[in-house]
Design a protein around this motif. Structure first.
Motif, mmCIF file in Angstrom:
data_model
loop_
_atom_site.group_PDB
_atom_site.id
_atom_site.type_symbol
_atom_site.label_atom_id
_atom_site.label_comp_id
_atom_site.label_asym_id
_atom_site.label_seq_id
_atom_site.Cartn_x
_atom_site.Cartn_y
_atom_site.Cartn_z
ATOM 1 N N PHE A 47 0.841 -1.197 0.000
ATOM 2 C CA PHE A 47 0.000 0.000 0.000
ATOM 3 C C PHE A 47 0.877 1.247 0.000
ATOM 4 C CE2 PHE A 47 -3.593 2.617 0.980
ATOM 5 C CZ PHE A 47 -3.198 3.522 1.940
ATOM 6 N N VAL A 48 0.519 2.207 -0.861
ATOM 7 C CA VAL A 48 1.221 3.494 -0.898
ATOM 8 C C VAL A 48 0.336 4.576 -0.301
ATOM 9 C CG1 VAL A 48 2.184 5.276 -2.402
ATOM 10 C CG2 VAL A 48 2.603 2.848 -2.904
ATOM 11 N N GLY A 49 -0.891 4.660 -0.787
ATOM 12 C CA GLY A 49 -1.800 5.674 -0.266
ATOM 13 C C GLY A 49 -3.150 5.571 -0.941
ATOM 14 N N VAL A 50 -4.106 6.308 -0.406
ATOM 15 C CA VAL A 50 -5.467 6.276 -0.934
ATOM 16 C C VAL A 50 -6.095 7.653 -0.775
ATOM 17 C CG1 VAL A 50 -6.454 5.513 1.274
ATOM 18 C CG2 VAL A 50 -7.659 5.002 -0.872
ATOM 19 N N ILE A 51 -7.009 7.951 -1.689
ATOM 20 C CA ILE A 51 -7.751 9.204 -1.634
ATOM 21 C C ILE A 51 -9.234 8.871 -1.739
ATOM 22 C CG2 ILE A 51 -7.580 9.579 -4.147
ATOM 23 C CD1 ILE A 51 -7.249 12.609 -3.454
ATOM 24 N N ASN A 52 -10.042 9.574 -0.952
ATOM 25 C CA ASN A 52 -11.468 9.250 -0.976
ATOM 26 C C ASN A 52 -12.122 9.837 -2.222
ATOM 27 O OD1 ASN A 52 -11.627 11.981 -0.294
ATOM 28 N ND2 ASN A 52 -13.360 11.662 1.080
ATOM 29 N N TRP A 53 -13.407 9.589 -2.363
ATOM 30 C CA TRP A 53 -14.110 9.920 -3.593
ATOM 31 C C TRP A 53 -14.054 11.402 -3.945
ATOM 32 C CZ3 TRP A 53 -18.186 13.350 -3.405
ATOM 33 C CH2 TRP A 53 -18.670 13.650 -2.111
ATOM 34 N N SER A 54 -14.074 12.251 -2.925
ATOM 35 C CA SER A 54 -14.116 13.691 -3.187
ATOM 36 C C SER A 54 -12.730 14.319 -3.254
ATOM 37 C CB SER A 54 -14.924 14.383 -2.100
ATOM 38 O OG SER A 54 -14.222 14.333 -0.861
ATOM 39 N N GLY A 55 -11.742 13.594 -2.786
ATOM 40 C CA GLY A 55 -10.410 14.178 -2.673
ATOM 41 C C GLY A 55 -10.185 14.872 -1.357
ATOM 42 N N GLY A 56 -11.165 14.816 -0.482
ATOM 43 C CA GLY A 56 -11.074 15.517 0.785
ATOM 44 C C GLY A 56 -10.306 14.797 1.867
ATOM 45 N N ALA A 57 -9.992 13.547 1.627
ATOM 46 C CA ALA A 57 -9.263 12.775 2.637
ATOM 47 C C ALA A 57 -8.254 11.868 1.958
ATOM 48 C CB ALA A 57 -10.231 11.946 3.474
ATOM 49 N N THR A 58 -7.075 11.808 2.545
ATOM 50 C CA THR A 58 -6.029 10.939 2.041
ATOM 51 C C THR A 58 -5.376 10.202 3.206
ATOM 52 O OG1 THR A 58 -4.446 12.769 2.151
ATOM 53 C CG2 THR A 58 -5.445 12.309 0.000
ATOM 54 N N SER A 59 -4.758 9.091 2.884
ATOM 55 C CA SER A 59 -4.018 8.314 3.875
ATOM 56 C C SER A 59 -2.807 7.711 3.173
ATOM 57 C CB SER A 59 -4.906 7.211 4.448
ATOM 58 O OG SER A 59 -4.208 6.420 5.389
ATOM 59 N N TYR A 60 -1.682 7.657 3.886
ATOM 60 C CA TYR A 60 -0.444 7.203 3.277
ATOM 61 C C TYR A 60 0.260 6.172 4.144
ATOM 62 C CZ TYR A 60 -1.045 11.425 0.486
ATOM 63 O OH TYR A 60 -1.552 12.391 -0.351
ATOM 64 N N ALA A 61 1.057 5.350 3.485
ATOM 65 C CA ALA A 61 1.955 4.463 4.214
ATOM 66 C C ALA A 61 3.035 5.304 4.885
ATOM 67 C CB ALA A 61 2.590 3.471 3.250
ATOM 68 N N ASP A 62 3.482 4.859 6.025
ATOM 69 C CA ASP A 62 4.500 5.609 6.756
ATOM 70 C C ASP A 62 5.763 5.804 5.929
ATOM 71 O OD1 ASP A 62 3.755 4.164 10.034
ATOM 72 O OD2 ASP A 62 2.867 5.845 8.958
ATOM 73 N N SER A 63 6.067 4.829 5.086
ATOM 74 C CA SER A 63 7.315 4.878 4.323
ATOM 75 C C SER A 63 7.334 5.984 3.275
ATOM 76 C CB SER A 63 7.562 3.529 3.638
ATOM 77 O OG SER A 63 6.483 3.205 2.768
ATOM 78 N N VAL A 64 6.177 6.530 2.950
ATOM 79 C CA VAL A 64 6.121 7.546 1.889
ATOM 80 C C VAL A 64 5.583 8.887 2.384
ATOM 81 C CG1 VAL A 64 5.804 5.737 0.176
ATOM 82 C CG2 VAL A 64 3.807 6.982 1.039
ATOM 83 N N LYS A 65 5.135 8.954 3.613
ATOM 84 C CA LYS A 65 4.574 10.207 4.134
ATOM 85 C C LYS A 65 5.561 11.348 3.999
ATOM 86 C CE LYS A 65 1.211 8.616 7.554
ATOM 87 N NZ LYS A 65 0.938 8.403 8.983
ATOM 88 N N GLY A 66 5.040 12.461 3.514
ATOM 89 C CA GLY A 66 5.873 13.641 3.342
ATOM 90 C C GLY A 66 6.584 13.704 2.011
ATOM 91 N N ARG A 67 6.640 12.601 1.290
ATOM 92 C CA ARG A 67 7.321 12.583 -0.015
ATOM 93 C C ARG A 67 6.358 12.350 -1.169
ATOM 94 N NH1 ARG A 67 10.620 8.827 -1.443
ATOM 95 N NH2 ARG A 67 9.775 7.187 -0.102
#
Length: 123
Positions: A47-67
């Motif tokens: 898993f790298v990351g995900v964005i919800n349907w509207s683009g209002g919420a995202t979540s990232y793997a710790d290994s890629v956060k900030g980059r």
């Protein structure tokens, strides 16, 4: 027929930036969560990351956060993965995935997948 098509991969040097795109057809794109995964040779899909349907919420793997940053343009049925400060360990095939109801980290839960695009980061 649902199709997801990734583009933008390539060979870059460590520290460079790259933007991947994933265009969706055959689905009500704006209703789907869109995720990015990657798979390096001999390793499980990650898993790298995900964005919800509207683009209002995202979540990232710790290994890629900030980059790495995910965004989407529902008017273009496209989701993006902006990758900065790339490292050799980011080398992998990158896949986008879509699901109507799931937006977590388990790749087995996503209904639709693209064919992947190769990203290679040299040191």
């Amino acid at each position: 027929q649902v199709q997801l098509a990734e583009s933008g991969g390539g060979l870059v040097q460590a520290g460079d930036s790259l933007r991947l795109s994933c265009a969706g057809t055959g689905l009500a794109f704006s209703r789907y969560s869109m995720a990015w995964f990657r798979q390096a040779p001999g390793k499980e899909r990650e898993f790298v990351g995900v964005i919800n349907w509207s683009g209002g919420a995202t979540s990232y793997a710790d290994s890629v956060k900030g980059r790495l940053t995910i965004s989407r343009d529902n008017s273009e049925n496209t989701v993006y993965l902006e990758m900065n400060s790339l490292k050799p360990e980011d080398t992998a095939v990158y896949y986008c995935a879509a699901d109507r109801f799931y937006s977590g980290m388990d790749y087995r839960e996503y209904d639709y997948w693209g064919q992947g695009t190769q990203v290679t980061v040299s040191s």
